[in-house]
Scaffold this motif. Structure first.
Motif, PDB file in Angstrom:
ATOM      1  N   ASP A  60       0.809  -1.219   0.000  1.00 11.82           N
ATOM      2  CA  ASP A  60       0.000   0.000   0.000  1.00 11.82           C
ATOM      3  C   ASP A  60       0.843   1.271   0.000  1.00 11.82           C
ATOM      4  OD1 ASP A  60      -2.362   1.569   0.159  1.00 11.82           O
ATOM      5  OD2 ASP A  60      -2.135   1.736   2.321  1.00 11.82           O
ATOM      6  N   ALA A  61       1.440   1.590   1.133  1.00 16.18           N
ATOM      7  CA  ALA A  61       2.036   2.917   1.307  1.00 16.18           C
ATOM      8  C   ALA A  61       3.149   3.236   0.323  1.00 16.18           C
ATOM      9  CB  ALA A  61       2.548   3.061   2.747  1.00 16.18           C
ATOM     10  N   ALA A  62       3.984   2.253  -0.017  1.00 19.02           N
ATOM     11  CA  ALA A  62       5.156   2.529  -0.848  1.00 19.02           C
ATOM     12  C   ALA A  62       4.859   2.528  -2.343  1.00 19.02           C
ATOM     13  CB  ALA A  62       6.255   1.524  -0.546  1.00 19.02           C
ATOM     14  N   VAL A  63       3.628   2.194  -2.732  1.00 16.67           N
ATOM     15  CA  VAL A  63       3.283   2.087  -4.146  1.00 16.67           C
ATOM     16  C   VAL A  63       2.231   3.126  -4.500  1.00 16.67           C
ATOM     17  CG1 VAL A  63       2.397   0.576  -5.962  1.00 16.67           C
ATOM     18  CG2 VAL A  63       3.739  -0.388  -4.093  1.00 16.67           C
ATOM     19  N   GLY A  64       2.483   3.904  -5.542  1.00 19.01           N
ATOM     20  CA  GLY A  64       1.444   4.811  -6.012  1.00 19.01           C
ATOM     21  C   GLY A  64       1.753   6.285  -5.928  1.00 19.01           C
ATOM     22  N   GLY A  65       2.733   6.662  -5.111  1.00 14.60           N
ATOM     23  CA  GLY A  65       3.150   8.055  -5.118  1.00 14.60           C
ATOM     24  C   GLY A  65       2.403   8.982  -4.192  1.00 14.60           C
ATOM     25  N   LYS A  66       1.430   8.474  -3.399  1.00 18.21           N
ATOM     26  CA  LYS A  66       0.760   9.329  -2.423  1.00 18.21           C
ATOM     27  C   LYS A  66       1.661   9.469  -1.211  1.00 18.21           C
ATOM     28  CE  LYS A  66      -3.588   8.738  -1.432  1.00 18.21           C
ATOM     29  NZ  LYS A  66      -4.904   8.086  -1.161  1.00 18.21           N
ATOM     30  N   THR A  67       2.078  10.687  -0.919  1.00 12.39           N
ATOM     31  CA  THR A  67       2.934  10.943   0.227  1.00 12.39           C
ATOM     32  C   THR A  67       2.221  11.923   1.145  1.00 12.39           C
ATOM     33  OG1 THR A  67       4.070  12.894  -0.664  1.00 12.39           O
ATOM     34  CG2 THR A  67       4.894  10.728  -1.350  1.00 12.39           C
ATOM     35  N   GLY A  68       2.597  11.939   2.411  1.00 11.22           N
ATOM     36  CA  GLY A  68       1.903  12.888   3.268  1.00 11.22           C
ATOM     37  C   GLY A  68       2.254  12.783   4.731  1.00 11.22           C
ATOM     38  N   ILE A  69       1.755  13.780   5.480  1.00  7.14           N
ATOM     39  CA  ILE A  69       1.900  13.813   6.927  1.00  7.14           C
ATOM     40  C   ILE A  69       0.531  14.088   7.537  1.00  7.14           C
ATOM     41  CG2 ILE A  69       4.330  14.516   6.925  1.00  7.14           C
ATOM     42  CD1 ILE A  69       3.418  17.398   7.317  1.00  7.14           C
ATOM     43  N   ASN A  70       0.438  13.873   8.831  1.00  7.20           N
ATOM     44  CA  ASN A  70      -0.819  14.079   9.537  1.00  7.20           C
ATOM     45  C   ASN A  70      -0.862  15.455  10.187  1.00  7.20           C
ATOM     46  OD1 ASN A  70      -1.274  11.347   8.927  1.00  7.20           O
ATOM     47  ND2 ASN A  70      -0.393  10.684  10.875  1.00  7.20           N
ATOM     48  N   THR A  71      -2.063  15.906  10.511  1.00  7.31           N
ATOM     49  CA  THR A  71      -2.247  17.127  11.293  1.00  7.31           C
ATOM     50  C   THR A  71      -3.175  16.798  12.452  1.00  7.31           C
ATOM     51  OG1 THR A  71      -4.245  17.933  10.173  1.00  7.31           O
ATOM     52  CG2 THR A  71      -2.115  18.458   9.148  1.00  7.31           C
ATOM     53  N   ALA A  72      -3.394  17.775  13.316  1.00  4.74           N
ATOM     54  CA  ALA A  72      -4.308  17.557  14.438  1.00  4.74           C
ATOM     55  C   ALA A  72      -5.718  17.288  13.953  1.00  4.74           C
ATOM     56  CB  ALA A  72      -4.287  18.778  15.360  1.00  4.74           C
ATOM     57  N   GLU A  73      -6.027  17.733  12.734  1.00  6.69           N
ATOM     58  CA  GLU A  73      -7.386  17.582  12.207  1.00  6.69           C
ATOM     59  C   GLU A  73      -7.627  16.246  11.521  1.00  6.69           C
ATOM     60  OE1 GLU A  73      -6.608  21.269  13.495  1.00  6.69           O
ATOM     61  OE2 GLU A  73      -5.495  20.379  11.812  1.00  6.69           O
ATOM     62  N   GLY A  74      -6.579  15.532  11.150  1.00  6.87           N
ATOM     63  CA  GLY A  74      -6.804  14.251  10.491  1.00  6.87           C
ATOM     64  C   GLY A  74      -5.546  13.675   9.879  1.00  6.87           C
ATOM     65  N   LYS A  75      -5.700  12.478   9.316  1.00  2.00           N
ATOM     66  CA  LYS A  75      -4.579  11.736   8.764  1.00  2.00           C
ATOM     67  C   LYS A  75      -4.370  12.078   7.297  1.00  2.00           C
ATOM     68  CE  LYS A  75      -2.736   7.043   8.374  1.00  2.00           C
ATOM     69  NZ  LYS A  75      -2.915   5.630   8.708  1.00  2.00           N
ATOM     70  N   ASN A  76      -3.103  12.289   6.928  1.00  5.02           N
ATOM     71  CA  ASN A  76      -2.703  12.502   5.527  1.00  5.02           C
ATOM     72  C   ASN A  76      -3.393  13.705   4.883  1.00  5.02           C
ATOM     73  OD1 ASN A  76      -1.060  10.212   5.603  1.00  5.02           O
ATOM     74  ND2 ASN A  76      -2.713   8.871   4.923  1.00  5.02           N
ATOM     75  N   LEU A  77      -3.744  14.729   5.690  1.00 11.84           N
ATOM     76  CA  LEU A  77      -4.417  15.897   5.117  1.00 11.84           C
ATOM     77  C   LEU A  77      -3.441  16.823   4.416  1.00 11.84           C
ATOM     78  CD1 LEU A  77      -7.057  16.754   7.882  1.00 11.84           C
ATOM     79  CD2 LEU A  77      -7.349  15.469   5.749  1.00 11.84           C
ATOM     80  N   VAL A  78      -2.149  16.698   4.709  1.00 15.54           N
ATOM     81  CA  VAL A  78      -1.119  17.483   4.025  1.00 15.54           C
ATOM     82  C   VAL A  78      -0.228  16.502   3.273  1.00 15.54           C
ATOM     83  CG1 VAL A  78       0.853  19.030   4.280  1.00 15.54           C
ATOM     84  CG2 VAL A  78      -1.146  19.292   5.768  1.00 15.54           C
TER      85      VAL A  78
END
Length: 566
Positions: A343-361
């Motif tokens: 999942d995570a390493a395939v596809g090019g979606k990268t991101g970090i979490n914020t206090a408001e939710g997961k992978n929003l940035v």
């Protein structure tokens, strides 16, 4: 009393089993490996014996296995790499025809790679190899009547060199089998899965197999991405031979990260290791800023490369740092968990979490390559391994039902990396995701189906402050999505019930606290898949028929959660 016709000794990874089988075939006799004897007798892997009982206990077991084989086998026999450490074993070998298969350190690293199933090479393969050989080389030569180098030779050539060295006559005329194999079968098989290239993106490969460390240097120094040039006096320029590599790794893999850094430095790269917190604690703006600072202090340029090694959180972070540094530098993923591989390493979606939710940035920034070394799974805790199965099961429900059939055939075997279908399950799951993201890099349409079960899962993770394993949350999310599809009149009862059965069979959770529904609902409203105030869920119209359900009736949502809540 019988005695082996020939005994092969040498370090791990040299190819004793492969060469021994070929030699036995040419001599018309039976091949035997004492490592296989030990595994069959103990009912567990050698790595497990090392972990559970320690090396001294394993050596005692090995000593008995070697003594038994030397006294009862009349064909070709291969001994484990450390069998010759025992003085009594060396004395027993004195009366036998023994060949030492040797190889140098560079070849050893290529063949053993990051294989943590080889307990003595689990930290720094290059350094550990040198240390082991310094302690053992004289012992190999002491017991052997002949030494056969394997470097630069395929197994067929090594087998013939062994026969020549001991002057044994083959049972097959000419010393060759009927249909000689030309490929180097000592190299473990590697499956290459292409991602991208059909939607305006550069294609890259996901490699699945074992002993993949030797592939990393080539990916970093890919000729399609030239090294920087340096301007000389008078305006002439030359290519710089030094490329910078930053290895981003979690604290839990500190030794592995340092091993990679040292190995790359040994290959001529200017390598640094950047250690980050474990799991979701790494996916913050503060940690990303720490990585940016480290890159800046290292003089990182656009032609340098980031390597992310670890679980899904680490590869998400590494990809995000690569996407944002100098507006985008190349990066390579080395996932070490099932979840990260499929999942995570395939596809090019990268991101970090914020206090408001997961992978929003985050950003869409595909890697230059992905190395899925299955050996990394051999030491994965069972709960982490099972958690990753949730994403594999998801791929089965949305696109490839064969995955479900393989798991249902033997759920207990599916719970361990030693299961017979581990490689196939991972490869099939990666292929599902590869096909989807190749046609929809930026989640504008088809790619949404990969979020099956994830809308509720992300809400649960946030509610648990990311202490729940992602796969556990996805399992509950899929159970919810199946019930939602059923209540919405989309999904048949049999397929909905199949979710519960297969998830439960491998030990994944099905339920979450009923009283948390109001909080979960509010969190889902800011999920990336929502449009304004309109909630969107991926559901199934049938097996392998995913679709979008927009704005479901709140009463239907509550009723579906009623089947999940406890």
């Amino acid at each position: 009393m019988t005695a082996p016709l020939l005994v092969l000794v040498g370090p791990m990874g040299v190819g004793k089993s492969t060469v021994g089988a070929l030699v036995a075939e040419r001599l018309g006799c039976v091949f035997r490996d004492t490592d296989d004897d030990i595994v069959a007798e103990q009912g567990r892997t050698i790595a497990d014996i090392f972990v559970d009982e320690g090396e001294p206990a394993f050596r005692a077991i090995e000593k008995r296995a070697v003594r038994k084989a030397l006294a009862g086998h009349d064909g070709v026999l291969a001994l484990g790499g450390g069998a010759i450490l025992d003085e009594d074993t060396r004395a027993l070998l004195a009366g036998h025809r023994v060949v030492y298969l040797s190889m140098d350190v560079e070849e050893a690293v290529k063949r053993t790679g990051l294989n943590v199933a080889r307990p003595l090479l689990a930290v720094n393969p290059r350094r550990q190899w040198r240390d082991l050989m310094e302690a053992r080389r004289h012992l190999y030569t002491e017991v052997a009547g002949a030494v056969v180098p394997t470097d630069g030779r395929n197994p067929e050539e090594v087998a013939q060199a062994v026969l020549d060295a001991v002057e044994l006559k083959t049972a097959i005329p000419g010393g060759q089998p009927p249909d000689p194999r030309q490929e180097d079968v000592m190299a473990a098989p590697v499956t290459r899965i292409q991602v991208g290239g059909t939607a305006g993106t550069d294609p890259y490969e996901v490699l699945v197999g074992r002993q993949l460390l030797g592939e990393l240097g080539g990916l970093i120094g890919d000729k399609s991405h030239p090294s920087p040039t340096t301007t000389l006096n008078g305006g002439a320029s030359r290519r710089s031979n030094t490329q910078r590599v930053a290895v981003i790794h979690p604290e839990a893999l500190a030794e592995t990260g340092e091993a990679l850094r040292a190995d790359l430095a040994g290959q001529g790269f200017e390598a640094v290791a950047i250690q980050v917190p474990n799991a979701e604690e790494a996916k913050t703006a503060e940690v990303a800023a720490y990585c940016w600072k480290a890159l800046g202090q290292s003089g990182f340029t656009r032609t340098d490369v980031i390597v992310g090694v670890g679980g899904g959180a680490t590869t998400d972070l590494a990809g995000f740092v690569a996407a944002t540094w100098l507006r985008g530098v190349r990066w390579i993923a080395i996932p070490t968990t099932v979840l990260a591989m499929v999942d995570a390493a395939v596809g090019g979606k990268t991101g970090i979490n914020t206090a408001e939710g997961k992978n929003l940035v985050g950003s869409f920034h595909p890697p230059a390559g992905v190395l899925c070394d299955l050996a990394a799974l051999d030491s994965l805790p069972v709960n982490d391994y099972v958690s990753g199965l949730a994403e594999i099961i998801k791929a089965g429900f949305i696109a490839d039902p064969v995955i479900l059939e393989l798991i249902e055939a033997d759920p207990q075997a599916a719970r361990t990396p030693a299961g017979p279908h581990t490689a196939e399950l991972i490869e099939r799951s990666i292929k599902v995701k590869a096909e989807v993201v190749s046609g929809d890099l930026k989640e504008s349409g088809l790619r949404e189906i990969l979020n099956y079960g994830h809308t509720l899962a992300h809400a649960i993770e946030k509610n648990e402050r990311y202490k729940w394993r992602h796969g556990a949350a996805v399992a509950v999310g899929m159970h919810f999505a199946a019930e939602l599809g059923r209540l919405a009149g989309r999904l048949d009862d049999a397929t909905a019930d199949r979710h519960r059965t297969i998830l439960e069979s491998v030990g994944l959770p099905l339920s979450y606290r009923y009283d948390q529904w109001p909080k979960l609902l509010e969190t889902m409203k800011v999920d990336k898949k929502s449009r304004g105030d309109l909630l969107r869920f991926i559901v199934l119209d049938g097996l392998a028929k995913p679709t979008v359900l927009e704005g479901p009736d709140p009463a239907v949502l509550l009723a579906a959660y009623g089947e999940v809540g406890e």
